[in-house]
Design a protein around this motif. Structure first.
Motif, mmCIF file in Angstrom:
data_model
loop_
_atom_site.group_PDB
_atom_site.id
_atom_site.type_symbol
_atom_site.label_atom_id
_atom_site.label_comp_id
_atom_site.label_asym_id
_atom_site.label_seq_id
_atom_site.Cartn_x
_atom_site.Cartn_y
_atom_site.Cartn_z
ATOM 1 N N UNK A 80 0.828 -1.200 0.000
ATOM 2 C CA UNK A 80 0.000 0.000 0.000
ATOM 3 C C UNK A 80 0.867 1.256 0.000
ATOM 4 N N UNK A 81 1.935 1.245 0.777
ATOM 5 C CA UNK A 81 2.839 2.394 0.827
ATOM 6 C C UNK A 81 3.479 2.629 -0.537
ATOM 7 N N UNK A 82 3.825 1.553 -1.229
ATOM 8 C CA UNK A 82 4.409 1.675 -2.565
ATOM 9 C C UNK A 82 3.394 2.284 -3.534
ATOM 10 N N UNK A 83 2.136 1.884 -3.415
ATOM 11 C CA UNK A 83 1.094 2.457 -4.267
ATOM 12 C C UNK A 83 0.901 3.945 -3.978
ATOM 13 N N UNK A 84 0.925 4.294 -2.706
ATOM 14 C CA UNK A 84 0.788 5.702 -2.330
ATOM 15 C C UNK A 84 1.941 6.505 -2.915
ATOM 16 N N UNK A 85 3.135 5.949 -2.865
ATOM 17 C CA UNK A 85 4.305 6.646 -3.411
ATOM 18 C C UNK A 85 4.164 6.829 -4.929
ATOM 19 N N UNK A 86 3.647 5.814 -5.614
ATOM 20 C CA UNK A 86 3.436 5.933 -7.056
ATOM 21 C C UNK A 86 2.380 6.999 -7.354
ATOM 22 N N UNK A 87 1.319 7.013 -6.550
ATOM 23 C CA UNK A 87 0.270 8.011 -6.736
ATOM 24 C C UNK A 87 0.831 9.407 -6.500
ATOM 25 N N UNK A 88 1.652 9.549 -5.469
ATOM 26 C CA UNK A 88 2.281 10.841 -5.174
ATOM 27 C C UNK A 88 3.130 11.298 -6.367
ATOM 28 N N UNK A 89 3.874 10.366 -6.945
ATOM 29 C CA UNK A 89 4.717 10.703 -8.098
ATOM 30 C C UNK A 89 3.863 11.167 -9.279
ATOM 31 N N UNK A 98 4.888 5.534 -15.051
ATOM 32 C CA UNK A 98 4.673 4.806 -16.297
ATOM 33 C C UNK A 98 3.209 4.411 -16.437
ATOM 34 N N UNK A 99 2.860 3.938 -17.608
ATOM 35 C CA UNK A 99 1.507 3.436 -17.828
ATOM 36 C C UNK A 99 1.222 2.255 -16.907
ATOM 37 N N UNK A 100 2.241 1.448 -16.635
ATOM 38 C CA UNK A 100 2.066 0.314 -15.724
ATOM 39 C C UNK A 100 1.705 0.807 -14.323
ATOM 40 N N UNK A 101 2.312 1.918 -13.895
ATOM 41 C CA UNK A 101 1.986 2.501 -12.595
ATOM 42 C C UNK A 101 0.524 2.938 -12.563
ATOM 43 N N UNK A 102 0.091 3.592 -13.623
ATOM 44 C CA UNK A 102 -1.295 4.054 -13.710
ATOM 45 C C UNK A 102 -2.239 2.855 -13.681
ATOM 46 N N UNK A 104 -1.675 -0.107 -12.377
ATOM 47 C CA UNK A 104 -1.628 -0.702 -11.041
ATOM 48 C C UNK A 104 -2.472 0.109 -10.059
ATOM 49 N N UNK A 105 -2.358 1.423 -10.140
ATOM 50 C CA UNK A 105 -3.162 2.280 -9.258
ATOM 51 C C UNK A 105 -4.655 2.135 -9.558
ATOM 52 N N UNK A 106 -5.005 2.064 -10.820
ATOM 53 C CA UNK A 106 -6.400 1.900 -11.212
ATOM 54 C C UNK A 106 -6.961 0.591 -10.676
ATOM 55 N N UNK A 107 -6.182 -0.489 -10.792
ATOM 56 C CA UNK A 107 -6.595 -1.793 -10.251
ATOM 57 C C UNK A 107 -6.798 -1.719 -8.742
ATOM 58 N N UNK A 108 -5.857 -1.094 -8.045
ATOM 59 C CA UNK A 108 -5.936 -0.997 -6.587
ATOM 60 C C UNK A 108 -7.165 -0.203 -6.153
ATOM 61 N N UNK A 109 -7.453 0.892 -6.866
ATOM 62 C CA UNK A 109 -8.626 1.704 -6.539
ATOM 63 C C UNK A 109 -9.893 0.907 -6.792
ATOM 64 N N UNK A 110 -9.919 0.187 -7.891
ATOM 65 C CA UNK A 110 -11.078 -0.626 -8.245
ATOM 66 C C UNK A 110 -11.323 -1.712 -7.194
#
Length: 117
Positions: A80-89, A98-102, A104-110
């Motif tokens: 979760x902390x890694x996802x938050x860091x990606x979202x912050x970035x 990257x698109x992969x980050x987006x 991953x974040x979309x999946x996590x939110x879903x």
């Protein structure tokens, strides 16, 4: 001990941003040897250098010292902390996102939204 923890944290943040030691050194106008010594805990880090590193890594100064919580976190909390860091970035407009980050974040939110129902 704290120098090594700070060094590991800086290395982790640098790698998350896909920066080489050379790139970080160039961003803060230091030598690669300096970055290497800091990351291995062999050198004390001046506060001014730590501020420059934080700025180059696009994190707050206190984020450099966030290893205490990282060590105590369960695997899911670390994820979760890694996802938050990606979202912050992404919010900061980081070119490292990257698109992969987006995706991953979309999946996590879903998934989080599904658990809320």
């Amino acid at each position: 001990m704290r120098r090594k923890q700070l060094g590991r944290r800086i290395k982790l943040l640098r790698k998350e941003r896909k920066l080489s030691q050379e790139a970080l050194a160039e961003l803060i106008d230091k030598s690669v040897d300096t970055i290497s010594n800091i990351e291995r805990g062999f050198a004390s880090t001046r506060i001014s250098t730590a501020f420059e590193i934080a700025q180059a890594l696009k994190v707050s100064f206190t984020d450099l010292f966030d290893w205490v919580e990282t060590v105590k976190q369960a695997p899911q909390q670390k994820a979760q902390a890694a996802l938050v860091e990606k979202f912050r970035a992404l919010l900061q407009g980081s070119a490292q996102a990257t698109l992969a980050d987006v995706a991953e974040l979309t999946r996590a939110i879903s998934e989080a939204a599904s658990r809320q129902k």
